[in-house]
Design an enzyme around this catalytic site. Sequence first.
Site, mmCIF file in Angstrom:
data_model
loop_
_atom_site.group_PDB
_atom_site.id
_atom_site.type_symbol
_atom_site.label_atom_id
_atom_site.label_comp_id
_atom_site.label_asym_id
_atom_site.label_seq_id
_atom_site.Cartn_x
_atom_site.Cartn_y
_atom_site.Cartn_z
ATOM 1 N N THR A 9 0.825 -1.219 0.000
ATOM 2 C CA THR A 9 0.000 0.000 0.000
ATOM 3 C C THR A 9 0.857 1.266 0.000
ATOM 4 O OG1 THR A 9 -0.048 -0.065 2.423
ATOM 5 C CG2 THR A 9 -1.886 -1.140 1.250
ATOM 6 N N GLY A 10 2.187 1.105 0.006
ATOM 7 C CA GLY A 10 3.079 2.276 0.010
ATOM 8 C C GLY A 10 3.375 2.773 -1.389
ATOM 9 N N ARG A 97 21.698 -4.269 2.467
ATOM 10 C CA ARG A 97 22.542 -3.906 1.316
ATOM 11 C C ARG A 97 24.035 -4.093 1.571
ATOM 12 N NH1 ARG A 97 19.282 1.673 0.185
ATOM 13 N NH2 ARG A 97 17.494 0.781 -0.889
ATOM 14 N N CYS A 126 17.957 4.087 -4.662
ATOM 15 C CA CYS A 126 17.555 4.638 -5.978
ATOM 16 C C CYS A 126 18.659 5.488 -6.600
ATOM 17 C CB CYS A 126 16.272 5.438 -5.851
ATOM 18 S SG CYS A 126 16.155 6.418 -4.355
ATOM 19 N N HIS A 234 14.994 11.375 -9.831
ATOM 20 C CA HIS A 234 16.249 11.929 -9.302
ATOM 21 C C HIS A 234 17.157 12.338 -10.460
ATOM 22 C CE1 HIS A 234 14.953 10.656 -5.463
ATOM 23 N NE2 HIS A 234 15.709 9.576 -5.272
ATOM 24 N N ASN A 307 12.925 7.570 -9.827
ATOM 25 C CA ASN A 307 13.448 6.904 -8.631
ATOM 26 C C ASN A 307 12.504 5.831 -8.088
ATOM 27 O OD1 ASN A 307 12.014 9.506 -8.025
ATOM 28 N ND2 ASN A 307 12.001 8.634 -5.973
HETATM 29 C C1 2RA Z 1 15.380 9.115 -0.915
HETATM 30 N N1 2RA Z 1 16.848 7.397 -1.802
HETATM 31 O O1 2RA Z 1 15.291 9.547 -2.067
HETATM 32 C C2 2RA Z 1 16.062 7.793 -0.635
HETATM 33 C C3 2RA Z 1 15.108 6.741 -0.217
HETATM 34 N N2 2RA Z 1 14.187 6.390 -1.205
HETATM 35 O O2 2RA Z 1 14.917 9.688 0.065
#
Ligand code: 2RA
Length: 330
Positions: A9-10, A97, A126, A234, A307
Amino acid sequence: MRVAVVGATGLVGTVMLKVLAERQFPVTELIPVASERSVGKKVTFNKQEYKVVGLAAAIAMKPDVALFSAGGSTSTTWAPKFAEAGITVIDNSSAWRMDPSKKLVVPEINATALTENDKIIANPNCSTIQMVVALAPLHKKYGIKRIVVSTYQSITGTGVKAVQQLENEYNGEKGEMAYPYPIHKNAIPHCDVFLDNGYTKEEMKLVNETQKILDDRTIAVTATAIRIPVVGGHSESVNVQFEREFDESEVRKLLSETPGIKVQDNTDTNTYPMPIYAEGKDEVFVGRIRRDHSTENALNMWIVADNLRKGAATNAVQIAEYLAEHQLIG
Ligand code: 2RA
């Protein structure tokens, strides 16, 4: 294939469902999973409604693979429980990770290292994914010595609360703050939390994850991560210095021929990547490619990607596709 999406749901979980359907992943049974407070809610997948279940119930339903995007604490506690039940976990949180026993995978770069023994697989951050997708072919050809990266990150990386904060500020309304400052008409040099070394966790992810994915701890990386009022993806300004001389046209050709990369680079036509056009796509877009004349064997480039897609959901689904194609799951 029985597929669980933990965090269904996110923001990222919702995109995972979208990407699974778009790419026609062979889902025979979808198991949407979320926290107890969301159990019973409905999600739509492939035009069908599914009821959200809790984590323990999901294990009992014996999925073949579980895509996690539910935060680090949930992954830390529950990924091992899923793995012990024989379920392969692809985890989008930062929990696993940097664990030396876990693989950190960008399929175009290192999926071939995966085996049936990998029951918890980490999806990189991301901002790391889009950078290493662009740099991996150049590292192979010229050997990367040093990377200086500044990121310009979408507020969707923070989550729904941040998107709501921007909307409120844009509409001149008060509301809950995801950031310590206004994000509308602003740039905040602060992504995630500050560490004792003066860098943020986001910046150190770019350092540590890049070295792990490219399997080269000698690569020097320094990063500044900035949050900007953008939602599409991003953007990153990257300066990379190589061990060996390069030819700019060869760099462009190499990038253009690399799966997953789209070069958008023509100053005569003002062609370059922008997050507003990257949104909803899975490629990593590269432009503003130009030699850094201030030092030897160095190059500047601009890298943009959605992202929530290649930076999270699509990369995780591509890992699942690799596992399925190589009979490592299902
Ligand atoms: C951000 N990469 O963009 C981190 C977590 N998704 O806040």
